[in-house]
Motif scaffolding. Structure first.
Motif, PDB file in Angstrom:
ATOM      1  N   ASP A   3      24.640  69.146  26.723  1.00 16.69           N
ATOM      2  CA  ASP A   3      25.437  69.750  27.923  1.00 16.69           C
ATOM      3  C   ASP A   3      24.716  70.894  28.407  1.00 16.69           C
ATOM      4  OD1 ASP A   3      27.567  67.755  27.254  1.00 16.69           O
ATOM      5  OD2 ASP A   3      28.774  68.995  26.105  1.00 16.69           O
ATOM      6  N   VAL A   4      24.397  71.883  27.571  1.00 21.29           N
ATOM      7  CA  VAL A   4      23.660  72.907  28.013  1.00 21.29           C
ATOM      8  C   VAL A   4      22.451  72.508  28.637  1.00 21.29           C
ATOM      9  CG1 VAL A   4      22.578  75.140  26.911  1.00 21.29           C
ATOM     10  CG2 VAL A   4      24.607  74.470  26.114  1.00 21.29           C
ATOM     11  N   THR A   5      21.677  71.673  27.947  1.00 21.30           N
ATOM     12  CA  THR A   5      20.431  71.277  28.498  1.00 21.30           C
ATOM     13  C   THR A   5      20.574  70.591  29.836  1.00 21.30           C
ATOM     14  OG1 THR A   5      19.417  70.908  26.188  1.00 21.30           O
ATOM     15  CG2 THR A   5      18.301  70.069  27.979  1.00 21.30           C
ATOM     16  N   ASN A   6      21.277  69.886  29.754  1.00 18.73           N
ATOM     17  CA  ASN A   6      21.628  69.098  31.513  1.00 18.73           C
ATOM     18  C   ASN A   6      22.014  69.868  32.449  1.00 18.73           C
ATOM     19  OD1 ASN A   6      21.016  66.592  29.676  1.00 18.73           O
ATOM     20  ND2 ASN A   6      23.053  65.981  29.779  1.00 18.73           N
ATOM     21  N   LYS A   7      22.850  70.918  32.060  1.00 17.57           N
ATOM     22  CA  LYS A   7      23.169  71.775  33.232  1.00 17.57           C
ATOM     23  C   LYS A   7      22.302  72.571  33.508  1.00 17.57           C
ATOM     24  CE  LYS A   7      26.579  75.314  34.247  1.00 17.57           C
ATOM     25  NZ  LYS A   7      25.730  76.323  35.145  1.00 17.57           N
ATOM     26  N   LEU A   8      21.093  73.171  32.663  1.00 20.84           N
ATOM     27  CA  LEU A   8      20.134  73.758  32.849  1.00 20.84           C
ATOM     28  C   LEU A   8      19.043  73.181  33.971  1.00 20.84           C
ATOM     29  CD1 LEU A   8      19.285  75.814  29.809  1.00 20.84           C
ATOM     30  CD2 LEU A   8      20.110  76.766  31.807  1.00 20.84           C
ATOM     31  N   ILE A   9      18.767  71.862  33.490  1.00 21.04           N
ATOM     32  CA  ILE A   9      18.029  70.986  34.275  1.00 21.04           C
ATOM     33  C   ILE A   9      18.528  70.727  35.634  1.00 21.04           C
ATOM     34  CG2 ILE A   9      17.375  68.543  34.390  1.00 21.04           C
ATOM     35  CD1 ILE A   9      17.189  68.320  31.382  1.00 21.04           C
ATOM     36  N   LEU A  10      19.745  70.531  35.819  1.00 15.42           N
ATOM     37  CA  LEU A  10      20.509  70.296  37.095  1.00 15.42           C
ATOM     38  C   LEU A  10      20.409  71.561  37.934  1.00 15.42           C
ATOM     39  CD1 LEU A  10      23.672  68.166  35.991  1.00 15.42           C
ATOM     40  CD2 LEU A  10      21.570  67.396  37.628  1.00 15.42           C
ATOM     41  N   ASP A  11      20.577  72.790  37.278  1.00 13.94           N
ATOM     42  CA  ASP A  11      20.600  74.052  37.860  1.00 13.94           C
ATOM     43  C   ASP A  11      19.190  74.191  38.424  1.00 13.94           C
ATOM     44  OD1 ASP A  11      23.128  74.251  37.654  1.00 13.94           O
ATOM     45  OD2 ASP A  11      23.076  75.830  36.087  1.00 13.94           O
ATOM     46  N   PHE A  12      18.069  74.056  37.730  1.00 10.76           N
ATOM     47  CA  PHE A  12      16.528  74.256  38.069  1.00 10.76           C
ATOM     48  C   PHE A  12      16.110  73.534  39.164  1.00 10.76           C
ATOM     49  CE2 PHE A  12      11.993  73.408  37.248  1.00 10.76           C
ATOM     50  CZ  PHE A  12      11.441  74.794  37.304  1.00 10.76           C
ATOM     51  N   VAL A  13      16.345  72.180  39.233  1.00 11.96           N
ATOM     52  CA  VAL A  13      16.275  70.930  40.228  1.00 11.96           C
ATOM     53  C   VAL A  13      16.603  71.429  41.404  1.00 11.96           C
ATOM     54  CG1 VAL A  13      16.271  68.563  41.014  1.00 11.96           C
ATOM     55  CG2 VAL A  13      15.779  69.287  38.501  1.00 11.96           C
ATOM     56  N   GLU A  14      18.157  72.044  41.651  1.00 14.59           N
ATOM     57  CA  GLU A  14      18.842  72.228  42.644  1.00 14.59           C
ATOM     58  C   GLU A  14      17.794  73.405  43.303  1.00 14.59           C
ATOM     59  OE1 GLU A  14      23.188  73.344  44.125  1.00 14.59           O
ATOM     60  OE2 GLU A  14      22.718  73.489  42.163  1.00 14.59           O
ATOM     61  N   LYS A  15      17.608  74.504  42.293  1.00 12.45           N
ATOM     62  CA  LYS A  15      16.913  75.772  42.921  1.00 12.45           C
ATOM     63  C   LYS A  15      15.743  75.529  43.517  1.00 12.45           C
ATOM     64  CE  LYS A  15      15.325  80.076  40.951  1.00 12.45           C
ATOM     65  NZ  LYS A  15      15.233  80.901  39.492  1.00 12.45           N
ATOM     66  N   TYR A  16      15.025  74.351  43.222  1.00 13.87           N
ATOM     67  CA  TYR A  16      13.564  74.404  43.450  1.00 13.87           C
ATOM     68  C   TYR A  16      13.521  73.108  44.497  1.00 13.87           C
ATOM     69  CZ  TYR A  16      12.134  78.301  40.576  1.00 13.87           C
ATOM     70  OH  TYR A  16      12.000  79.512  39.979  1.00 13.87           O
ATOM     71  N   SER A  17      14.483  72.410  44.755  1.00 10.89           N
ATOM     72  CA  SER A  17      14.365  71.192  45.343  1.00 10.89           C
ATOM     73  C   SER A  17      14.125  71.600  46.951  1.00 10.89           C
ATOM     74  CB  SER A  17      15.498  70.387  45.283  1.00 10.89           C
ATOM     75  OG  SER A  17      15.486  69.955  44.079  1.00 10.89           O
ATOM     76  N   GLY A  18      14.309  72.726  47.478  1.00 12.17           N
ATOM     77  CA  GLY A  18      14.152  73.110  48.911  1.00 12.17           C
ATOM     78  C   GLY A  18      15.131  72.356  50.001  1.00 12.17           C
ATOM     79  N   PRO A  44       6.824  76.551  39.616  1.00 12.33           N
ATOM     80  CA  PRO A  44       7.904  76.825  38.747  1.00 12.33           C
ATOM     81  C   PRO A  44       8.161  76.226  37.501  1.00 12.33           C
ATOM     82  CG  PRO A  44       8.595  75.772  40.820  1.00 12.33           C
ATOM     83  CD  PRO A  44       6.883  75.526  40.637  1.00 12.33           C
ATOM     84  N   TYR A  45       8.503  76.988  36.479  1.00 12.61           N
ATOM     85  CA  TYR A  45       8.823  76.745  35.074  1.00 12.61           C
ATOM     86  C   TYR A  45      10.120  77.085  34.513  1.00 12.61           C
ATOM     87  CZ  TYR A  45       3.467  75.778  34.150  1.00 12.61           C
ATOM     88  OH  TYR A  45       2.355  75.436  34.199  1.00 12.61           O
ATOM     89  N   MET A  46      10.328  76.206  33.593  1.00 16.10           N
ATOM     90  CA  MET A  46      11.671  76.524  32.944  1.00 16.10           C
ATOM     91  C   MET A  46      11.708  76.232  31.475  1.00 16.10           C
ATOM     92  SD  MET A  46      15.665  75.919  33.335  1.00 16.10           S
ATOM     93  CE  MET A  46      15.503  74.068  33.365  1.00 16.10           C
TER      94      MET A  46
END
Length: 283
Positions: A268-283, A222-224
């Motif tokens: 703010d935009v960056t932090n939200k994207l980070i949190l969403d990405f981690v949640e998506k791929y945390s299993g 996974p990449y973002m």
């Protein structure tokens, strides 16, 4: 006389080099290791380390890459090899008892995850968040911006006068031309780069990399990309195309009015994207 490195600690890499590292946030949550770019320090990400939601939902680990900030900087080109970069990362994650973290990188910091995967395998990382960064060293020529290309000779030079002229231009190129960098941040970023010998700068910028291992897992890893539209180090449309062509599990987010440092210019935009990405791929 010595420098106060608190908060934080030194960990010892495989060749004996002391690497400064620090962890904050929630150890029960997914870990994200932040890796800064060329001639910078981990303090560049202060708007992530101080954000309450990030601290609540992530275990945030940061370290100064060898040759930068509080970490030691050996005076030989061999000391900046891919293998030792991977060992530094491993020493840091071992110190904080973390396995398979996410990585969030800025600029040249993006070439550390391929080193880690090459030495420790694809199961050593959970995903790569690129903030004004890129997937590996060998594709950089396809996405590099003319502005940073024009500055590289002055960053690698042994001519003190030329380096002194180039360094401020380099720091200011890290944000959008329309962004007014506060003086305290300007001097902090300037100071992170200034006190290193030319061999350190040359070794960091000039080192090679074998991208075989990272490209072997390109369809599954996974990449973002969190990318500023006004980036003067990377050409956004070129990076977006390369990711579509080669990275099957990737997403690309372009932020208008932002330069090479989206984590600083648009936290703010960056932090939200980070949190969403981690949640998506945390299993």
């Amino acid at each position: 006389m010595s420098i106060d490195i608190s908060p934080g600690q030194f960990v010892t890499s495989s060749d004996g080099t002391k690497i400064w590292a620090h962890a904050c946030g929630n150890p029960s949550k997914p870990a994200v290791v932040f890796i800064h770019g060329f001639a910078c320090t981990a303090d560049a990400f202060n708007k992530q380390y101080s954000n309450a939601k990030m601290l609540e939902n992530l275990y945030i680990i940061r370290y100064d890459v060898r040759g930068c900030g509080r970490s030691e900087g050996p005076l030989s080109g061999e000391a900046y090899s891919s293998e030792l970069q991977a060992d530094d990362f491993k020493a840091v994650t071992n110190a904080f008892k973390v396995a398979k973290p996410f990585v969030a990188t800025w600029s040249l910091g993006g070439i550390v995850p391929p080193d880690v995967i090459a030495k420790y395998g694809p199961d050593s990382l959970s995903g790569h968040i690129m903030m004004g960064s890129f997937p590996h060293r060998n594709m950089h020529s396809e996405v590099v911006h003319p502005v940073i290309l024009s500055l590289i000779p002055g960053l690698m030079t042994e001519d003190i006068a030329l380096f002194a002229k180039t360094l401020p231009e380099f720091v200011l190129s890290c944000v959008s031309p329309n962004h007014k960098l506060p003086y305290d941040v300007y001097t902090q970023w300037l100071g992170g780069a200034a006190p290193r010998a030319p061999i350190v700068r040359q070794s960091m910028l000039g080192r090679g990399q074998d991208s075989t291992a990272i490209m072997a897992v390109a369809n599954n890893f996974p990449y973002m990309a969190i990318q500023g539209e006004d980036d003067q180090h990377l050409v956004p449309k070129n990076l977006e195309k390369w990711m579509k062509d080669y990275l099957a599990r990737s997403e690309f987010h372009l932020i208008p009015g932002v330069g090479h440092a989206p984590f600083y210019e648009a936290p703010d935009v960056t932090n939200k994207l980070i949190l969403d990405f981690v949640e998506k791929y945390s299993g």
